[in-house]
Scaffold this active site. Structure first.
Site, mmCIF file in Angstrom:
data_model
loop_
_atom_site.group_PDB
_atom_site.id
_atom_site.type_symbol
_atom_site.label_atom_id
_atom_site.label_comp_id
_atom_site.label_asym_id
_atom_site.label_seq_id
_atom_site.Cartn_x
_atom_site.Cartn_y
_atom_site.Cartn_z
ATOM 1 N N HIS A 121 0.829 -1.203 0.000
ATOM 2 C CA HIS A 121 0.000 0.000 0.000
ATOM 3 C C HIS A 121 0.863 1.253 0.000
ATOM 4 O O HIS A 121 2.046 1.235 0.309
ATOM 5 C CB HIS A 121 -0.939 0.017 1.214
ATOM 6 C CG HIS A 121 -0.258 0.439 2.485
ATOM 7 N ND1 HIS A 121 -0.133 1.760 2.857
ATOM 8 C CD2 HIS A 121 0.352 -0.291 3.453
ATOM 9 C CE1 HIS A 121 0.514 1.831 4.019
ATOM 10 N NE2 HIS A 121 0.827 0.599 4.399
ATOM 11 N N CYS A 122 0.235 2.357 -0.364
ATOM 12 C CA CYS A 122 0.821 3.691 -0.191
ATOM 13 C C CYS A 122 -0.322 4.582 0.290
ATOM 14 O O CYS A 122 -1.114 4.135 1.129
ATOM 15 C CB CYS A 122 1.489 4.188 -1.478
ATOM 16 S SG CYS A 122 0.488 4.101 -2.962
ATOM 17 N N ALA A 123 -0.430 5.795 -0.187
ATOM 18 C CA ALA A 123 -1.523 6.663 0.257
ATOM 19 C C ALA A 123 -2.818 6.348 -0.486
ATOM 20 O O ALA A 123 -3.877 6.192 0.105
ATOM 21 C CB ALA A 123 -1.146 8.136 0.070
#
Length: 222
Positions: free
Chosen positions: A157-159
């Site tokens: 994941h990231c933002a």
């Protein structure tokens, strides 16, 4: 390069609330390989950057906070990364945070202390000038080992789950699953509307050129 990105950002909060409260975890049919993709590889040439960008112009429907894009490999956003109960229900065993660090998605191993997961952080900026390629092989190796572990399920994941995390997953598919860049992009975008920034896309292209060259040498192609 992504004309749909603005509307995606505007609707993310409503979409996120709806997704997390309806357990909207999409799991479309996943395939590891196909005879067609193997035959296409024989005549494949790495596209120019502009052509790769055009591949990303095709709108992809928003499908919630997290999507399985390869067997037991998920791409998600900050909402799913911080939802301990949802992660528990999904059976996630490993988490790769592609936006790690104090000024990004500041979770870390302590955040998941009540969840039986292994944590791997990559402190990356979603900036075309950021060199994410230095993390391609280490992260791909981590994902490979995680998927090979008992009941391994990996969340990257990231933002927003469209650029940093997607780039690392694409690199994994290219390095360990014998996908060329076009195949990897099309495969992942069947399940999630990813859109690596121009710099990351260029770095993936360089990886593709390198991998294609190595395959050619292995086959004795000059």
């Amino acid at each position: 390069p992504c004309p749909w990105l603005l509307s995606f950002r505007c609707g993310i909060d409503l979409m996120s609330w709806y997704s997390l409260h309806t357990d909207d975890l999409r799991r479309p049919g996943l395939q590891r390989t196909s005879s067609r993709s193997l035959s296409c590889q024989q005549s494949y040439q790495t596209p120019e950057l502009g052509e790769l960008q055009r591949l990303l112009w095709t709108p992809v429907p928003c499908r919630g906070n997290v999507n399985e894009v390869w067997p037991n490999l998920y791409i998600g956003d900050l909402y799913i990364a911080r939802n301990i109960e949802q992660l528990r229900r999904m059976g996630i065993t490993h988490i790769v945070n592609a936006a790690a660090g104090r000024f990004h998605i500041d979770t870390g191993a302590k955040f998941y202390r009540d969840l039986p997961v292994d944590y791997y952080g990559v402190e990356a900026d979603d900036d075309p000038k950021f060199d994410l390629s230095i993390y391609f092989y280490p992260t791909a190796k981590y994902i490979r080992a995680a998927l090979n572990s008992p009941r391994g399920k990996v969340l990257v994941h990231c933002a927003m789950g469209i650029s940093r995390s997607a780039t690392l997953v694409l690199a994994f598919l290219m390095i360990y699953e014998n996908k060329n860049l076009v195949e990897a992009l099309k495969l992942v975008r069947e399940h999630r509307g990813v859109c690596p920034n121009t710099g990351f896309l260029s770095q993936l292209r360089e990886l593709d050129l390198r991998l294609m060259s190595e395959k050619g040498k292995a086959k004795g192609v000059p």
